[in-house]
Design an enzyme around this catalytic site. Structure first.
Site, PDB file in Angstrom:
ATOM      1  N   VAL A   1       3.880   0.967  -7.930  1.00 12.51           N
ATOM      2  CA  VAL A   1       3.490   1.217  -9.539  1.00 12.51           C
ATOM      3  C   VAL A   1       3.795  -0.194 -10.099  1.00 12.51           C
ATOM      4  O   VAL A   1       2.657  -0.775 -11.328  1.00 12.51           O
ATOM      5  CB  VAL A   1       4.598   2.053 -10.615  1.00 12.51           C
ATOM      6  CG1 VAL A   1       4.192   2.269 -11.860  1.00 12.51           C
ATOM      7  CG2 VAL A   1       4.211   3.506  -9.456  1.00 12.51           C
TER       8      VAL A   1
ATOM      9  N   GLU B   1       6.280   8.366 -20.056  1.00 10.17           N
ATOM     10  CA  GLU B   1       5.062   8.488 -20.088  1.00 10.17           C
ATOM     11  C   GLU B   1       4.562   8.877 -18.677  1.00 10.17           C
ATOM     12  O   GLU B   1       4.049   9.766 -17.413  1.00 10.17           O
ATOM     13  CB  GLU B   1       4.183   8.312 -20.253  1.00 10.17           C
ATOM     14  CG  GLU B   1       3.025   8.551 -20.833  1.00 10.17           C
ATOM     15  CD  GLU B   1       2.479  10.223 -21.335  1.00 10.17           C
ATOM     16  OE1 GLU B   1       2.754  10.239 -22.164  1.00 10.17           O
ATOM     17  OE2 GLU B   1       2.398  11.370 -20.125  1.00 10.17           O
TER      18      GLU B   1
ATOM     19  N   ILE C   1      -1.954  10.455 -16.297  1.00  5.40           N
ATOM     20  CA  ILE C   1      -2.561  11.371 -17.490  1.00  5.40           C
ATOM     21  C   ILE C   1      -1.382  11.300 -18.681  1.00  5.40           C
ATOM     22  O   ILE C   1      -0.544  11.556 -18.068  1.00  5.40           O
ATOM     23  CB  ILE C   1      -2.451  12.832 -17.432  1.00  5.40           C
ATOM     24  CG1 ILE C   1      -3.387  12.684 -15.695  1.00  5.40           C
ATOM     25  CG2 ILE C   1      -2.906  13.976 -18.181  1.00  5.40           C
ATOM     26  CD1 ILE C   1      -3.174  14.618 -14.944  1.00  5.40           C
TER      27      ILE C   1
ATOM     28  N   LYS D   1      10.778  10.074 -12.268  1.00  3.03           N
ATOM     29  CA  LYS D   1      11.183  11.728 -12.827  1.00  3.03           C
ATOM     30  C   LYS D   1      12.473  12.155 -12.402  1.00  3.03           C
ATOM     31  O   LYS D   1      13.338  13.328 -12.521  1.00  3.03           O
ATOM     32  CB  LYS D   1      10.246  12.295 -12.332  1.00  3.03           C
ATOM     33  CG  LYS D   1       9.976  12.405 -10.503  1.00  3.03           C
ATOM     34  CD  LYS D   1       9.090  12.014 -10.536  1.00  3.03           C
ATOM     35  CE  LYS D   1       8.019  10.811 -10.232  1.00  3.03           C
ATOM     36  NZ  LYS D   1       7.081  10.411  -9.305  1.00  3.03           N
TER      37      LYS D   1
ATOM     38  N   LYS E   1       9.272  17.353 -12.591  1.00  3.11           N
ATOM     39  CA  LYS E   1       8.205  17.018 -13.552  1.00  3.11           C
ATOM     40  C   LYS E   1       7.765  18.399 -14.582  1.00  3.11           C
ATOM     41  O   LYS E   1       7.798  18.087 -15.383  1.00  3.11           O
ATOM     42  CB  LYS E   1       7.227  16.673 -12.402  1.00  3.11           C
ATOM     43  CG  LYS E   1       6.757  15.551 -11.640  1.00  3.11           C
ATOM     44  CD  LYS E   1       5.409  15.205 -11.409  1.00  3.11           C
ATOM     45  CE  LYS E   1       5.392  14.458  -9.987  1.00  3.11           C
ATOM     46  NZ  LYS E   1       4.212  13.699  -9.550  1.00  3.11           N
TER      47      LYS E   1
HETATM   48  P1  NAP Z   1       7.704   1.448  -4.302  1.00  5.80           P
HETATM   49  O1  NAP Z   1       6.347   1.063  -3.734  1.00  5.80           O
HETATM   50  O2  NAP Z   1       8.592   2.229  -3.866  1.00  5.80           O
HETATM   51  O3  NAP Z   1       8.522   0.077  -4.181  1.00  5.80           O
HETATM   52  C1  NAP Z   1      10.126   0.397  -5.011  1.00  5.80           C
HETATM   53  C2  NAP Z   1      10.016  -1.177  -5.637  1.00  5.80           C
HETATM   54  O4  NAP Z   1      11.699  -1.121  -5.910  1.00  5.80           O
HETATM   55  C3  NAP Z   1      10.197  -2.147  -4.701  1.00  5.80           C
HETATM   56  O5  NAP Z   1       9.369  -3.251  -5.278  1.00  5.80           O
HETATM   57  C4  NAP Z   1      11.656  -2.683  -3.873  1.00  5.80           C
HETATM   58  O6  NAP Z   1      12.024  -4.020  -3.119  1.00  5.80           O
HETATM   59  C5  NAP Z   1      12.241  -2.332  -5.307  1.00  5.80           C
HETATM   60  N1  NAP Z   1      13.387  -2.077  -4.788  1.00  5.80           N
HETATM   61  C6  NAP Z   1      14.358  -0.755  -4.079  1.00  5.80           C
HETATM   62  N2  NAP Z   1      15.229  -0.287  -3.650  1.00  5.80           N
HETATM   63  C7  NAP Z   1      15.985  -2.326  -4.791  1.00  5.80           C
HETATM   64  C8  NAP Z   1      17.228  -1.897  -4.825  1.00  5.80           C
HETATM   65  N3  NAP Z   1      17.886  -1.456  -3.813  1.00  5.80           N
HETATM   66  N4  NAP Z   1      17.616  -3.492  -5.101  1.00  5.80           N
HETATM   67  C9  NAP Z   1      16.448  -3.777  -5.901  1.00  5.80           C
HETATM   68  N5  NAP Z   1      14.556  -3.354  -5.396  1.00  5.80           N
HETATM   69  C10 NAP Z   1      14.874  -2.637  -4.468  1.00  5.80           C
HETATM   70  O7  NAP Z   1       8.083   2.479  -5.360  1.00  5.80           O
HETATM   71  P2  NAP Z   1       7.004   3.209  -6.020  1.00  5.80           P
HETATM   72  O8  NAP Z   1       5.975   4.151  -5.805  1.00  5.80           O
HETATM   73  O9  NAP Z   1       6.246   1.896  -6.794  1.00  5.80           O
HETATM   74  O10 NAP Z   1       7.952   3.884  -7.390  1.00  5.80           O
HETATM   75  C11 NAP Z   1       8.818   3.074  -8.246  1.00  5.80           C
HETATM   76  C12 NAP Z   1       8.736   5.003  -9.256  1.00  5.80           C
HETATM   77  O11 NAP Z   1       7.810   5.203 -10.422  1.00  5.80           O
HETATM   78  C13 NAP Z   1       9.831   6.069  -8.633  1.00  5.80           C
HETATM   79  O12 NAP Z   1      10.085   6.873  -9.595  1.00  5.80           O
HETATM   80  C14 NAP Z   1       8.982   7.160  -8.857  1.00  5.80           C
HETATM   81  O13 NAP Z   1       8.329   8.264  -8.345  1.00  5.80           O
HETATM   82  C15 NAP Z   1       7.859   6.367  -9.492  1.00  5.80           C
HETATM   83  N6  NAP Z   1       6.153   6.772  -9.438  1.00  5.80           N
HETATM   84  C16 NAP Z   1       5.160   6.419  -8.400  1.00  5.80           C
HETATM   85  C17 NAP Z   1       4.337   7.128  -8.359  1.00  5.80           C
HETATM   86  C18 NAP Z   1       3.437   6.208  -7.073  1.00  5.80           C
HETATM   87  O14 NAP Z   1       1.778   6.220  -7.088  1.00  5.80           O
HETATM   88  N7  NAP Z   1       4.270   5.433  -6.105  1.00  5.80           N
HETATM   89  C19 NAP Z   1       3.644   7.382  -9.832  1.00  5.80           C
HETATM   90  C20 NAP Z   1       3.797   7.831 -10.701  1.00  5.80           C
HETATM   91  C21 NAP Z   1       5.849   7.628 -11.066  1.00  5.80           C
HETATM   92  P3  NAP Z   1      11.099  -5.031  -2.402  1.00  5.80           P
HETATM   93  O15 NAP Z   1       9.164  -4.324  -2.291  1.00  5.80           O
HETATM   94  O16 NAP Z   1      11.438  -5.884  -2.399  1.00  5.80           O
HETATM   95  O17 NAP Z   1      10.817  -3.727  -1.250  1.00  5.80           O
HETATM   96  N1  HSE Z   2       4.813  11.217  -5.183  1.00  7.96           N
HETATM   97  C1  HSE Z   2       4.268  11.599  -6.806  1.00  7.96           C
HETATM   98  C2  HSE Z   2       3.041  12.541  -5.983  1.00  7.96           C
HETATM   99  C3  HSE Z   2       3.669  10.420  -7.584  1.00  7.96           C
HETATM  100  O1  HSE Z   2       2.423  11.969  -5.186  1.00  7.96           O
HETATM  101  O2  HSE Z   2       2.607  12.648  -6.901  1.00  7.96           O
HETATM  102  C4  HSE Z   2       3.947  10.637  -9.019  1.00  7.96           C
HETATM  103  O3  HSE Z   2       4.552  10.716  -9.547  1.00  7.96           O
END
Ligand code: NAP
Ligand code: HSE
Length: 429
Positions: A16, A130, A137, A106, A206
């Site tokens: 993200v 959001e 969405i 979430k 959610k």
């Molecule tokens: P992700 O790809 O695993 O990225 C996590 C990021 O946080 C990485 O850059 C990581 O650093 C950094 N990080 C993790 N632990 C850390 C720590 N202890 N100290 C400093 N940095 C740290 O996660 P994501 O999928 O982007 O999700 C992020 C959030 O958005 C979550 O709450 C998830 O539920 C929410 N979300 C995700 C999506 C989706 O489609 N992925 C959709 C809606 C909401 P490094 O890069 O150096 O490893």
């Molecule tokens: N893991 C979540 C999903 C990311 O698959 O819907 C979006 O919140």
């Protein structure tokens, strides 16, 4: 003299975070013009500064020290995109230091949202979330603002992209569960711990967030009844399709006279139902309000750019607030505690698949068990038997869950039934 830019600290540059930076680079001018002031990302917290990034950022922005963001008085907005509950301290610290928060988390908003919003209010700040539900969405803003005139009676949705992607690939391409999960993970939809997606907890978080907004309630996410899809078998998807259904992980919230009923579980959805056409990582939410009637929100529920789109929209709103000193009320503070109705008091139709001995009296035994509990059968099919075993698939009419469960307990004890393989709720045609 007013500011000439708003400085932002980003916690996380994963899926993200990358989407957010790409959007800021792609549409930066328009975003700043909408916000009314330049937006500058000053620091980005990551775990590993050497890691390859899918977006180009000035390496000097990266830090592994949270203090460089939290303790920087020039940073007005902290965007938390790390995920999980350990970041709570960062969010609290940022609020106490007078920073606005934007989050896609979430887990955090469902479990600690009320306390964090109170802390935000006490510090004259706000939390924007959001992106925490439905990826790209708009759902939070419509529930808080656009539908504010309604009493919401029901919300029904597909709000987990990973499981919807898996179910779509299992159904349409006949992939095995594990292969479909690998694809969803490779596309960046899955949580760090994918069991949160598969076991329904992500959707429950959610639903909890949406239901509290829809029903002005203060429910804890433990109040959501949860069943996931990790035991779902290809066979059930095939049989469901033969019966005119597909299988979806649904999140349902209802305000009944007895209280709120909140559940996440897989269900057979008629192929003619609009939710059956929600495929891959797309999400959809039906909202039923007493003024608007039915309204449905649909779109990409996960992924870098869609989720980034929601985060950046929040950023524009925060920056407009900072720039124009707009009123910053937190309406969630006034929400009330409400009674929760347990699932066994609710009514549903059920799909049941079982292995039976291929011998006289089996159908009669099943029919007796259901009729004793006043559960009426809608469809019953015996698949061709082999080695003295028959597979039986049946669908009931709607019945109170406790009555259905009582019939099921009798069937379990019935010698003609060798195994009950699957039980799923069915959305009526
Ligand atoms: P992700 O790809 O695993 O990225 C996590 C990021 O946080 C990485 O850059 C990581 O650093 C950094 N990080 C993790 N632990 C850390 C720590 N202890 N100290 C400093 N940095 C740290 O996660 P994501 O999928 O982007 O999700 C992020 C959030 O958005 C979550 O709450 C998830 O539920 C929410 N979300 C995700 C999506 C989706 O489609 N992925 C959709 C809606 C909401 P490094 O890069 O150096 O490893
Ligand atoms: N893991 C979540 C999903 C990311 O698959 O819907 C979006 O919140």
């Amino acid at each position: 003299m007013g500011k000439d830019s708003v400085q932002v600290g980003l916690l996380g540059l994963g899926t993200v975070g990358t989407g957010v930076m790409q959007i800021l680079q792609m549409n930066g001018k328009q975003i700043s013009s909408r916000a009314g002031i330049d937006i500058v990302v000053k620091k980005i917290l990551v775990r590993d500064k050497q890691k390859f990034r899918a977006v180009k950022v000035d390496p000097s922005l990266l830090t592994t020290e949270a203090a460089e963001i939290l303790e920087d008085p020039e940073i007005d907005v902290v965007i938390e995109l790390i995920g999980g509950l350990d970041v709570r301290w960062y969010v609290e610290e940022a609020l106490k230091r007078g920073k606005f928060i934007i989050t896609a988390n979430k887990d955090l908003m469902a479990t600690a949202g009320a306390a964090l919003l109170r802390l935000a209010r006490d510090n004259g700040r706000n939390i924007y979330y959001e992106a925490s539900v439905g990826g790209g969405i708009p759902l939070i803003r419509p529930l808080k603002h656009s539908l504010g005139a309604n009493k919401i009676v029901r919300i029904v949705g597909i709000i987990n992209g990973t499981t919807n992607y898996i179910l779509t690939r299992m159904d349409l391409a006949h992939l095995e569960f594990a292969e479909a999960l690998r694809e969803a993970q490779a596309k960046g939809f899955a949580e760090q711990d994918p069991s949160n997606d598969l076991e329904g907890r992500d959707a429950a978080y959610k639903l909890c967030i949406l239901a509290n907004l829809a029903f002005n309630s203060n429910l804890h996410c433990d109040s959501v009844y949860v069943e996931g899809i990790s035991n779902l078998q290809q066979r059930d998807i095939i049989y469901a399709r033969e019966l005119g259904f597909t299988i979806k992980l649904l999140a349902i919230g209802e305000e009944l006279p007895e209280g709120l009923a909140l559940r996440v579980h897989p269900a057979l959805v008629p192929l003619t139902h609009p939710l059956a056409g929600v495929l891959f990582e797309n999400n959809a939410l039906y909202v039923e309000g007493n003024a608007i009637g039915e309204v449905m929100f649909y779109g990409p529920g996960a992924g870098a750019m869609p989720t980034g789109s929601s985060v950046v929209a929040d950023l524009i709103e925060v920056v407009r607030n900072i720039n124009h000193q707009v009123e910053n009320g937190i309406m969630e503070i006034s929400f009330q505690d409400k009674n929760v109705v347990p699932p066994y008091e609710l009514a549903s139709a059920f799909y049941l698949r079982m292995q039976a001995k291929d011998q006289p009296g089996v159908f009669a035994g099943l029919a007796n068990a259901f009729s004793e509990e006043m559960v009426s059968l809608d469809m019953i099919i015996q698949k061709r038997s082999s080695e003295g075993k028959a597979e039986i698939v049946l669908v009931t009419h709607a019945a109170k869950e406790k009555k259905f469960n009582a019939a099921l307990a009798k069937i379990h004890k019935f010698a003609g039934i060798m195994a009950i393989n699957s039980v799923y709720r069915v959305i009526p045609k």
